[in-house]
Enzyme design. Structure first.
Site, PDB file in Angstrom:
ATOM      1  N   SER A   7       4.422  22.310 -37.329  1.00  0.00           N
ATOM      2  CA  SER A   7       3.887  20.865 -37.539  1.00  0.00           C
ATOM      3  C   SER A   7       3.032  20.835 -39.021  1.00  0.00           C
ATOM      4  CB  SER A   7       3.353  20.284 -36.380  1.00  0.00           C
ATOM      5  OG  SER A   7       3.202  18.783 -36.553  1.00  0.00           O
ATOM      6  N   ASP A 100      12.491  14.210 -32.787  1.00  0.00           N
ATOM      7  CA  ASP A 100      11.400  14.588 -33.500  1.00  0.00           C
ATOM      8  C   ASP A 100      11.484  13.734 -34.782  1.00  0.00           C
ATOM      9  OD1 ASP A 100       8.994  15.322 -34.615  1.00  0.00           O
ATOM     10  OD2 ASP A 100       9.545  17.517 -35.003  1.00  0.00           O
ATOM     11  N   HIS A 130       9.336  17.499 -30.513  1.00  0.00           N
ATOM     12  CA  HIS A 130       8.419  17.985 -31.384  1.00  0.00           C
ATOM     13  C   HIS A 130       7.817  19.188 -30.859  1.00  0.00           C
ATOM     14  CE1 HIS A 130       6.028  18.375 -35.043  1.00  0.00           C
ATOM     15  NE2 HIS A 130       4.810  18.415 -34.362  1.00  0.00           N
TER      16      HIS A 130
END
Length: 191
Positions: A7, A100, A130
């Site tokens: 991320s 995501d 995610h």
């Protein structure tokens, strides 16, 4: 040296590779980017398709960007690495999840880096969201993807890959596309 991140950490890892290249070091052998934040644009289809209901939402991404930096700084490649030069970077694995908002920017990063002649593998985690690849012992279908990512890091480090990890029983596929039976597949862009 290897870099890896998930991320926002994927953002930092991608920026680190660009800065290392531009500043003459340190030498990085490979990068693993898991669901990376790579651009400040919110209009890709994955942002619309996955705007709500999948842990990381479009609204949450707006909030993250608002606390990360001012709108005036967001197009800087040190913030949005997809906007930087993507040539002469270390080999990479970019993992994306189907549900995501960040999926399309990860796919675009892989395509743009490949266009810059960077060996890039795309790991597409179909059916995942995610955070699911990082949820060890919670989302068991992520085992295969985690094994493939571990093998990529071993390969980047010059170590032998562990055979048989991440591939379900009876599943055979060429090395550039593996379907593990758990809806996770790896596609090597250099083939």
């Amino acid at each position: 040296m290897l870099v890896a991140g998930w991320s926002a950490g994927g953002n930092i890892a991608a920026v680190t590779c660009q800065l290392a290249r531009d500043r003459g070091g340190p030498q990085i052998a490979g990068q693993l980017l898991v669901c990376p934040v790579t651009d400040c644009t919110f209009d890709r289809p994955s942002y619309t398709d996955n705007a709500t209901g999948y842990f990381v939402t479009r609204a949450l991404m707006y909030w993250f960007w608002d606390i990360y930096c001012s709108p005036a700084d967001r197009t800087d490649p040190r913030v949005s690495p997809l906007r930087g030069k993507l040539e002469n970077l270390p080999q990479a694995v970019v993992a994306t999840c189907e549900f995501d908002p960040l999926r399309d920017e990860g796919v675009r990063l892989r395509g743009s880096a490949r266009g810059g002649r960077v060996p890039v593998e795309q790991l597409k985690a179909r059916g995942h969201f995610h955070s699911s690849l990082t949820m060890v012992d919670v989302v068991i279908t992520g085992v295969s993807a985690r094994a493939q990512m571990a093998n990529a890091l071993r390969r980047f480090a010059g170590l032998p890959e562990r055979q048989g990890e991440g591939v379900g029983p009876g599943v055979t596929a060429p090395p550039h596309q593996i379907d593990c039976g758990c809806r996770v597949g790896l596609v090597r862009a250099d083939h």
